[in-house]
Design an enzyme around this catalytic site. Structure first.
Site, short mmCIF file in Angstrom:
data_model
loop_
_atom_site.label_atom_id
_atom_site.label_comp_id
_atom_site.label_asym_id
_atom_site.label_seq_id
_atom_site.Cartn_x
_atom_site.Cartn_y
_atom_site.Cartn_z
CE LYS A 82 67.55 73.94 90.13
NZ LYS A 82 66.60 73.77 89.00
CB SER A 126 63.60 74.35 89.86
OG SER A 126 64.43 75.37 89.35
CB SER A 147 66.40 77.25 87.29
OG SER A 147 65.19 77.96 87.38
CE LYS A 160 65.09 78.80 91.02
NZ LYS A 160 64.09 78.39 90.05
#
Length: 384
Positions: free
Chosen positions: A224, A121, A58, A61
């Site tokens: 993140k 997320s 992720s 992202k």
């Protein structure tokens, strides 16, 4: 080029507040790859296996949000646009991914989708945003790879917007550090979302998985997390202390707790043993040189942008700087034109070099000025 000439920077001649001049080796981490950089200078403080291509999970992202922020800044979409959720973006399509639980044929604002993308997320939010921006996820991925190339993410290739494992979908710790730097620099308003600990959508509480946001020992404000079986546990983190901002990247840790602990080790090490200094402010003049044939006799030389250095604590007063400048500078000269280099040294080793540039335009002078200068140069050459 002329011989090295010394520069005196009063700002670096300050007495350091640190009495400890010893810089230990960086900690060894339990992760496949990691890196720690200074946000302002871009200097690498610690790294291991930082250029190994790995699945980003992720962390992908981050680029999804970067592209959306770019489209917002360009006016191509609006933060209050209502996005109709397609079947492709349906939450049920992401059983193994985090999601914000959007439903087909409902309308969700770009504002809420960005929160769903960044805070919780959401893989569903990433597809919904991609389709709103580019019409399809595939077209949006082209934009992601375009921006990756533009930012210099040389070992990164995106195949999707959410980070689920796919052939050829890869990045490196170094590239993710550069992307984190770009997010903070280019889109500070959207970056504020990265420090949100939780929000509620459709009566469902959504919590940020970056557990360092709750850590009282560090002022972490992003960035993140990521996890898949192939990628392991990943975390890009950024924190500020006394005006110094660091970005850490840990990829392939063994657990959610481990990625937090290992990231904290890196950030703590950087803040404890290093500092960021600014030896030159923007538009600082460091030298003047003859501009032959110019409307003005001497061109002002220096730097147009702020210069930052990352150095070990206790060594601020030992930083030295030298410059070299071209022997012959002829008009016309353009503002920003590179005319030499400035070298920064610590303990007789080069630690950074930056271009020495013209700080103003020097137009070509009239015919009489050019004639007098030509004669002067000819006489000067007789004695060289």
């Amino acid at each position: 080029m002329r011989n090295l000439k010394s520069l005196l920077f009063i700002g670096l001649a300050l007495i350091s507040t640190s009495l400890l001049a010893i810089t230990p080796a960086p900690p060894s981490l339990g992760a496949e790859s990691y890196i720690l950089i200074d946000y302002h200078s871009g200097q690498v403080i610690a790294e291991n296996n930082a250029d190994a291509p790995l699945p980003p999970a992720s962390l992908t992202k981050m680029m999804t949000s970067y592209v959306v922020s770019n489209e917002l800044a360009a006016g191509n979409i609006g933060i209050d646009d209502e996005v109709t959720v397609s079947k492709n973006a349906w939450a049920k399509n992401f059983p193994e991914s985090s999601k914000m639980f959007i439903e087909v044929d409902t309308q969700v604002s770009v504002r809420d989708l960005l929160k769903g993308l960044i805070v919780s997320s959401g893989g569903d939010a990433s597809v919904a945003l991609a389709e709103h921006v580019a019409g399809s996820e595939d077209s949006f991925v082209d934009l992601m790879n375009h921006h990756a190339k533009k930012l210099g993410l040389n070992n990164t290739r995106f195949v999707n917007t959410h980070g689920l494992t796919a052939e050829g979908h890869q990045t490196t710790a170094r590239d993710m550090a550069i992307l984190g730097q770009a997010l903070i620099r280019d889109f500070p308003e959207e970056y504020e979302l990265y420090k949100m600990k939780q929000y509620t959508y459709n009566n469902i509480p959504q919590y940020n998985r970056n557990r360092l946001l709750w850590d009282r020992g560090l002022e972490v404000d992003g960035i993140k997390t990521g996890h898949t079986d192939a990628a392991g546990y990943c975390l890009v983190a950024s924190a500020i202390k006394d005006g110094m901002r660091l970005i850490s990247v840990v990829m392939g840790a063994r657990s959610e707790e481990a990625r937090k602990i290992e990231s904290k080790k890196l950030l703590t090490y950087g803040f404890r043993f290093f500092e960021t200094v600014k030896p030159l402010k923007a538009n600082t003049e460091v030298h003047q040189t003859r501009a032959w044939g110019g409307e003005i006799e001497y061109a002002k030389l220096g730097v147009l942008d702020e210069i930052w250095l990352t150095i070990p604590n206790g060594k601020r007063q030992k930083v030295k700087a030298n410059y070299v400048v071209e022997d012959e500078l002829e008009a016309p000269v353009s503002k920003g034109q590179i005319v030499g280099k400035i070298f920064f040294q610590l303990d007789d080793e080069d630690i950074a070099e930056v271009p020495l540039v013209a700080l103003e335009d020097v137009p070509e002078g009239g015919w009489f000025t050019r004639l007098i200068d030509a004669i002067s140069r000819w006489f000067s050459s007789l004695f060289d």
